[in-house]
Design an enzyme around this catalytic site. Sequence first.
Site, PDB file in Angstrom:
ATOM      1  N   SER A 276      -9.437   1.068   3.430  1.00 42.91           N
ATOM      2  CA  SER A 276      -8.638   1.939   2.585  1.00 42.91           C
ATOM      3  C   SER A 276      -7.542   1.216   1.806  1.00 42.91           C
ATOM      4  CB  SER A 276      -8.003   3.049   3.434  1.00 42.91           C
ATOM      5  OG  SER A 276      -7.113   2.496   4.409  1.00 42.91           O
TER       6      SER A 276
ATOM      7  N   SER B 213      -9.810  -1.283   7.290  1.00 44.85           N
ATOM      8  CA  SER B 213      -9.138  -1.019   6.016  1.00 44.85           C
ATOM      9  C   SER B 213      -8.371  -2.188   5.423  1.00 44.85           C
ATOM     10  CB  SER B 213      -8.191   0.173   6.161  1.00 44.85           C
ATOM     11  OG  SER B 213      -8.923   1.356   6.362  1.00 44.85           O
TER      12      SER B 213
ATOM     13  N   LYS C 139       0.846  -1.198   0.000  1.00 47.86           N
ATOM     14  CA  LYS C 139       0.000   0.000   0.000  1.00 47.86           C
ATOM     15  C   LYS C 139       0.883   1.251   0.000  1.00 47.86           C
ATOM     16  CE  LYS C 139      -3.937   1.795   2.717  1.00 47.86           C
ATOM     17  NZ  LYS C 139      -4.737   1.526   3.948  1.00 47.86           N
TER      18      LYS C 139
END
Length: 559
Positions: free
Chosen positions: A208, A232, A133
Site C-alpha cells: 500500500s 506494503s 506516506k
Amino acid sequence: MDGSNRSWQEVAATAQKLRDNSISRIYPPVPDVPQDLAKNVTGIPKQLLTTDEVLITETAPEELITALASGKISSAVIINAFLRRAGLAQKLTNCITELLPEEALSRAKFLDDYYSEHKSPIGPLHGLPISVKEHIGMKGKGLNGGFVSWWDHKGEEDAYVLRILWRAGCVFYARTTEPQTLMHLETSNNLYGITVNPFNRDLTSGGSSGGEGALIGLRGSCLGIGSDIGGSIRSPAANCGLYGFRPTSYRVPVKGWTGTMLSEEQIVAVIGPISTSLEGIKLFLKTIVAAKPWLIEPSCLPLPWKNLELEHSLGQGKKLRVGVLWSDDIVKPHPPITRALKIVVDKLKDVNAIDVSDWDPYKHDEAWEIIASLYFADGAKEETDTINASGEPWRPLSKFIIQENPYVKTLSIPELWQWTGRREEYRGRYAEVWNQTATRTGPNGEPADMVDVILAPVGPGAAPPLDSAKYWGYTSQWNLLDYPALVFPVSKVDPDVDKVDKGYEPMNEKDAFNHRLYEPEKYREAPVSLQLIGRRYEDEKATFEYIKSQIGLPFDTGT
C-alpha cells in the site's frame, strides 16, 4: 464525511485541487510533461530538470548527508531540487497527495542558518529530504488513510517517528498516495485515482506504500517512510527497483498514524523505510533506534541497534548460511524471478564464506489461512462502514481482499483466541523448521550455526498489471511470522530471455491466475527484486551489506 453533504466526487475534486495547488507553488515552476507518455517514464526528469537538479536528486542519501555535513551544498538547494522532481513524479505516475514547499524551504533555511552559525550539522540527518506516506500523521495536515469519508480528518500531532527524524535534522517535503482500505498490494483510491509504475505505466507501483515506491523510483525522493501489514513496504520497493525494509514489530514507533482496526494486535502493522540505497535504509533504522523510542512509546522494545560481528568472523571457520526459497509450492514465480534467484545464488556460491542451501516451504498455505482470518476479525465491519459512509465505490482490490475473501468472518472472542493460538502454534513449528538447519549444539543445548537468512521472491512476478496483485503469500508469510525482511533490486524483465513456460501445468487456481498473467512483453523493463528474511528481532542480520559487497548488486536497474 466533512459535514457538508458533498458527493464523494466533489470531495475528490477538492483533494486533487489541494494537491495541484501545492505543486503550483514550487519555483521555478514544475515543467509540463509530454501529453503522449511512453510506458517507461524514468528518463523524462533528466530531460526537463537542470543538470544540477538531476545530479542532486540522483545522489544517494548517505552521500547527500556527507555533502550537507561538510557544507558543500545547502539544504535549500537540495530541497528545491527534490520538490521539482517530486512535482514531475506526480505528473508522470500520480503518486503525491500534497507537497509542502513553504514548510520545507523554511525548514531548509533554518538548517542552513544553523550550519552557518555553528559550522556543524544539527543532527545525523541534517538537511536530508524525506517523503512520507499520507496516513502517517502530520500536525494540522489531512489524514484520510485513503478513505473519502475521512477527508476532513486532521493530524493532531506529528507522528512520533516523524518527531524523531525531525530532531535528527531531516526535512519533510512530500506526502504520498495509498490505496482505499490500506489493504492492497497496489495503490488506488477514489480521492486521487491510480498510482502507476514509472518503469512501465501499465503496471502497478505496488502497495500500500505505492506512492512512495513511484516517487522514489523516479528519484523524486531518496528516502521515504511506508508501512507494512502484508507486504506494503516490500511490494512497492520490489516493483520500483528499490531497497525496502519491513522491521520486526515494535522496533519502530507507530504512534500518530491512522487506519482502521488500529488497536488490533493479531497481525501487527509496522513502519519502515524505502530508499534508493541500502545505506539509506540503515540511516533510517539507526536514527530511530538511537532515539530510544521505548521510553516514549512503551510498546517498543528496548533493543539498541547491534553492530554485528558476523562479518568479521567470516572466513575464520564461520560461514554466512543462506537458505533459498525457490517457490512456496502454491504459486510458482514467473521466469524473471526464477532467473534473478539463479543469478544471485550462482554468485553466492562463488563466495567461500557463504554457504547456500535450498529452503523447503513449510505449509505456507496454512499461513495464509491464519493471517487472512486474523486481518479482519470484525468481519471487516470498520473497513466496510468507512468506505460506505461517503458513497464512494469499492475499488476492485478492496472487493478482492474483503468481499471475495472466504476467510473474512466476524469472530467471537473465543474464536479470536483460537486463531491467535493457531498463529503462535504455527510460529513455533516454523521456528523448529529453522532450528533443524543447525549443524551443532551450543553450550546450553541450544541449536547453533543455523541458516542465517532466507533468500526468497517478493512476489510471484515483477510488478503486476493494474488490479491484478492478488497473491500476497510471498510477503504476508513473513508478517504472520513477524520476521524482518529486506527487499533489494537485482535486474529487469527481459522478454527475449524470460520466456513463458508453455508446458507448465498450474498447481491450483491461484497458480493458474498468476501463470496467465505472464506475457513477457507486458512486463518489459519492469524491475526484478528479491528479499532477504531474518529471524524475529534479528533485523540487523537481514540488512545484507556483506552479501551486497561480495556479489555486486544490483546488476541492472538503472533509470
